[in-house]
Design a protein around this motif. Structure first.
Motif, mmCIF file in Angstrom:
data_model
loop_
_atom_site.group_PDB
_atom_site.id
_atom_site.type_symbol
_atom_site.label_atom_id
_atom_site.label_comp_id
_atom_site.label_asym_id
_atom_site.label_seq_id
_atom_site.Cartn_x
_atom_site.Cartn_y
_atom_site.Cartn_z
ATOM 1 N N ALA A 237 0.832 -1.204 0.000
ATOM 2 C CA ALA A 237 0.000 0.000 0.000
ATOM 3 C C ALA A 237 0.866 1.255 0.000
ATOM 4 O O ALA A 237 1.875 1.338 0.695
ATOM 5 C CB ALA A 237 -0.922 0.004 1.211
ATOM 6 N N GLY A 238 0.477 2.221 -0.818
ATOM 7 C CA GLY A 238 1.171 3.500 -0.900
ATOM 8 C C GLY A 238 0.171 4.605 -1.136
ATOM 9 O O GLY A 238 -1.043 4.400 -1.041
ATOM 10 N N PRO A 239 0.633 5.799 -1.468
ATOM 11 C CA PRO A 239 -0.284 6.921 -1.681
ATOM 12 C C PRO A 239 -1.249 6.694 -2.834
ATOM 13 O O PRO A 239 -2.333 7.277 -2.872
ATOM 14 C CB PRO A 239 0.656 8.099 -1.962
ATOM 15 N N ASP A 240 -0.866 5.828 -3.771
ATOM 16 C CA ASP A 240 -1.735 5.546 -4.914
ATOM 17 C C ASP A 240 -2.495 4.233 -4.757
ATOM 18 O O ASP A 240 -3.065 3.719 -5.721
ATOM 19 C CB ASP A 240 -0.905 5.502 -6.203
ATOM 20 N N GLY A 241 -2.502 3.675 -3.543
ATOM 21 C CA GLY A 241 -3.208 2.428 -3.301
ATOM 22 C C GLY A 241 -2.275 1.236 -3.310
ATOM 23 O O GLY A 241 -1.051 1.365 -3.417
ATOM 24 N N ALA A 242 -2.857 0.035 -3.200
ATOM 25 C CA ALA A 242 -2.068 -1.190 -3.147
ATOM 26 C C ALA A 242 -1.414 -1.478 -4.495
ATOM 27 O O ALA A 242 -1.972 -1.188 -5.557
ATOM 28 C CB ALA A 242 -2.947 -2.356 -2.729
ATOM 29 N N LYS A 243 -0.232 -2.070 -4.434
ATOM 30 C CA LYS A 243 0.490 -2.427 -5.652
ATOM 31 C C LYS A 243 -0.057 -3.703 -6.269
ATOM 32 O O LYS A 243 -0.220 -3.813 -7.486
ATOM 33 C CB LYS A 243 1.973 -2.598 -5.332
ATOM 34 N N ASP A 244 -0.311 -4.696 -5.416
ATOM 35 C CA ASP A 244 -0.848 -5.953 -5.910
ATOM 36 C C ASP A 244 -1.613 -6.643 -4.792
ATOM 37 O O ASP A 244 -1.726 -6.118 -3.679
ATOM 38 C CB ASP A 244 0.258 -6.856 -6.472
ATOM 39 N N ALA A 245 -2.159 -7.822 -5.100
ATOM 40 C CA ALA A 245 -2.888 -8.601 -4.103
ATOM 41 C C ALA A 245 -2.482 -10.058 -4.234
ATOM 42 O O ALA A 245 -2.222 -10.553 -5.334
ATOM 43 C CB ALA A 245 -4.393 -8.442 -4.279
ATOM 44 N N LEU A 246 -2.436 -10.738 -3.089
ATOM 45 C CA LEU A 246 -2.053 -12.144 -3.011
ATOM 46 C C LEU A 246 -3.291 -12.980 -2.705
ATOM 47 O O LEU A 246 -4.053 -12.663 -1.785
ATOM 48 C CB LEU A 246 -1.017 -12.328 -1.901
ATOM 49 N N LEU A 247 -3.490 -14.050 -3.473
ATOM 50 C CA LEU A 247 -4.579 -14.974 -3.181
ATOM 51 C C LEU A 247 -4.231 -15.755 -1.919
ATOM 52 O O LEU A 247 -3.263 -16.515 -1.897
ATOM 53 C CB LEU A 247 -4.794 -15.940 -4.350
ATOM 54 N N THR A 248 -4.992 -15.540 -0.852
ATOM 55 C CA THR A 248 -4.707 -16.199 0.418
ATOM 56 C C THR A 248 -5.605 -17.388 0.680
ATOM 57 O O THR A 248 -5.288 -18.230 1.519
ATOM 58 C CB THR A 248 -4.841 -15.216 1.591
ATOM 59 N N ASP A 249 -6.720 -17.471 -0.009
ATOM 60 C CA ASP A 249 -7.599 -18.620 0.155
ATOM 61 C C ASP A 249 -8.659 -18.624 -0.930
ATOM 62 O O ASP A 249 -8.936 -17.594 -1.551
ATOM 63 C CB ASP A 249 -8.266 -18.613 1.522
ATOM 64 N N GLY A 250 -9.259 -19.765 -1.123
ATOM 65 C CA GLY A 250 -10.325 -19.871 -2.099
ATOM 66 C C GLY A 250 -10.786 -21.300 -2.239
ATOM 67 O O GLY A 250 -10.026 -22.244 -2.007
ATOM 68 N N ILE A 251 -12.043 -21.468 -2.601
ATOM 69 C CA ILE A 251 -12.598 -22.787 -2.865
ATOM 70 C C ILE A 251 -13.510 -22.692 -4.071
ATOM 71 O O ILE A 251 -14.102 -21.649 -4.345
ATOM 72 C CB ILE A 251 -13.369 -23.353 -1.658
ATOM 73 N N CYS A 252 -13.607 -23.799 -4.788
ATOM 74 C CA CYS A 252 -14.383 -23.829 -6.021
ATOM 75 C C CYS A 252 -15.031 -25.199 -6.148
ATOM 76 O O CYS A 252 -14.383 -26.227 -5.897
ATOM 77 C CB CYS A 252 -13.459 -23.553 -7.214
ATOM 78 N N GLN A 253 -16.301 -25.224 -6.514
ATOM 79 C CA GLN A 253 -16.982 -26.501 -6.707
ATOM 80 C C GLN A 253 -16.289 -27.345 -7.759
ATOM 81 O O GLN A 253 -16.221 -28.565 -7.650
ATOM 82 C CB GLN A 253 -18.440 -26.266 -7.120
ATOM 83 N N ARG A 254 -15.752 -26.701 -8.775
ATOM 84 C CA ARG A 254 -15.136 -27.432 -9.879
ATOM 85 C C ARG A 254 -13.663 -27.744 -9.627
ATOM 86 O O ARG A 254 -13.195 -28.850 -9.891
ATOM 87 C CB ARG A 254 -15.267 -26.612 -11.167
ATOM 88 N N ASP A 255 -12.913 -26.765 -9.081
ATOM 89 C CA ASP A 255 -11.460 -26.895 -8.974
ATOM 90 C C ASP A 255 -10.962 -27.248 -7.582
ATOM 91 O O ASP A 255 -9.772 -27.503 -7.405
ATOM 92 C CB ASP A 255 -10.788 -25.584 -9.408
#
Length: 318
Positions: A237-255
């Motif tokens: 995070a900086g004055p122009d907002g976050a640089k990137d985002a990390l996938l920390t969790d997730g679930i999917c019916q298919r995958d």
């Protein structure tokens, strides 16, 4: 490290034609009114047309009420209420709605509204929990056909760190729970299992004044809220907002499970739908059958704020 909880890693292969939520839409401030920004209405074209032409002053209609009261609002019936699109909603078969204001500090960024249709089959839960005297109590909720689970929820409270709402409160971060009916960490497991609820998503809702609100979305196998959930943590995070985002969790019916501790998955600000929400700080509802997101035609991506900065982006696909 992810704050999400998994009860097991077995992905459901079931699919369902019906979903618990019929409509999702985003309203953003423009001057002293809220105007339409994005939405998914499925086949409800007349309701979509009526909605895109609508705008709301502060305190007016459901989006305006969430803005003025600086809190999530559940509306279980439209007739005789402050809901301004009652005739169009009735014609579309819509019966209830939940509005969630998104604040960056004291500044309103948007209001997310989801609308549902009552019948004897649709089961799920959208709950709003608020802190009273050191406990999270049910402020309000919509449960569809899950009447017994609704009764249990009204008579349940959570200290900090207990259950899905209490865990979100303690972590100040979104959380996922899987296999709600069998999980020892889900306090209402027995009634959740009877209702067919399988997956829970908990979200901290930041509002001016510091009052604690947690929203939970509980998805059932037969009429799911979503078929894929993702949690992204903003970084750099900086004055122009976050640089990137990390996938920390997730679930999917298919995958199945989506995260991989050995191989990070990231997205840059303004890259794709998740990056757009990360960069703009505005929720996005996307519907595109020609170019589906993660293989699903519709998605909702919601920024979560800590003070004035985006801390997470939560997405669900259906």
């Amino acid at each position: 490290m992810s704050h999400a909880l998994f009860i097991n890693d077995v992905a459901s292969t079931e699919t369902a034609e019906r979903t618990f939520v019929e409509v999702a839409e985003v309203w953003v401030p423009e001057g002293d009114r809220l105007v339409w920004s994005s939405g998914n209405y499925g086949a409800l074209e007349a309701f979509q047309s009526a909605s895109e032409k609508q705008s709301f002053a502060k305190g007016e209609g459901l989006p305006g009420k969430a803005w003025s009261e600086t809190r999530p609002v559940v509306l279980k019936g439209f007739d005789g209420s402050y809901f301004l699109r009652t005739d169009a909603a009735r014609a579309a078969g819509l019966t209830s709605a939940v509005a969630v204001p998104i604040f960056a500090g004291a500044k309103l960024k948007a209001v997310l509204v989801v609308l549902c249709a009552d019948d004897e089959v649709r089961t799920g839960a959208i709950e709003v929990w608020s802190e009273e005297n050191g406990l999270l109590m049910l402020d309000d909720g919509y449960y569809g056909a899950a009447k017994q689970f609704e009764w249990v929820s009204k008579h349940t409270h959570f200290p900090r760190g207990q259950g899905l709402p209490g865990g979100v409160w303690a972590a100040s971060a979104p959380m996922l729970m899987r296999d709600l009916g069998a999980g020892y960490r889900f306090i209402r497991a027995e009634s959740a299992g009877q209702a067919g609820l399988t997956t829970g998503l908990g979200l901290p809702i930041a509002v001016p004044g510091g009052k604690t609100f947690v929203m939970t979305l509980l998805s059932a196998r037969g009429t799911p809220i979503a078929r894929r959930f993702e949690l992204w943590k903003a970084r750099g995070a900086g004055p122009d907002g976050a640089k990137d985002a990390l996938l920390t969790d997730g679930i999917c019916q298919r995958d199945g499970p989506l995260w991989d501790d050995e191989k990070e998955k990231t997205v840059d600000a303004w890259q794709g739908p998740i990056g757009q929400v990360l960069g703009s700080g505005i929720p996005l509802v996307k519907h595109d059958t020609a170019a589906p997101s993660a293989g699903y035609p519709a998605m909702v991506a919601l920024p979560l704020y800590r003070d004035t900065a985006v801390s997470h982006v939560v997405a669900w696909y259906y």
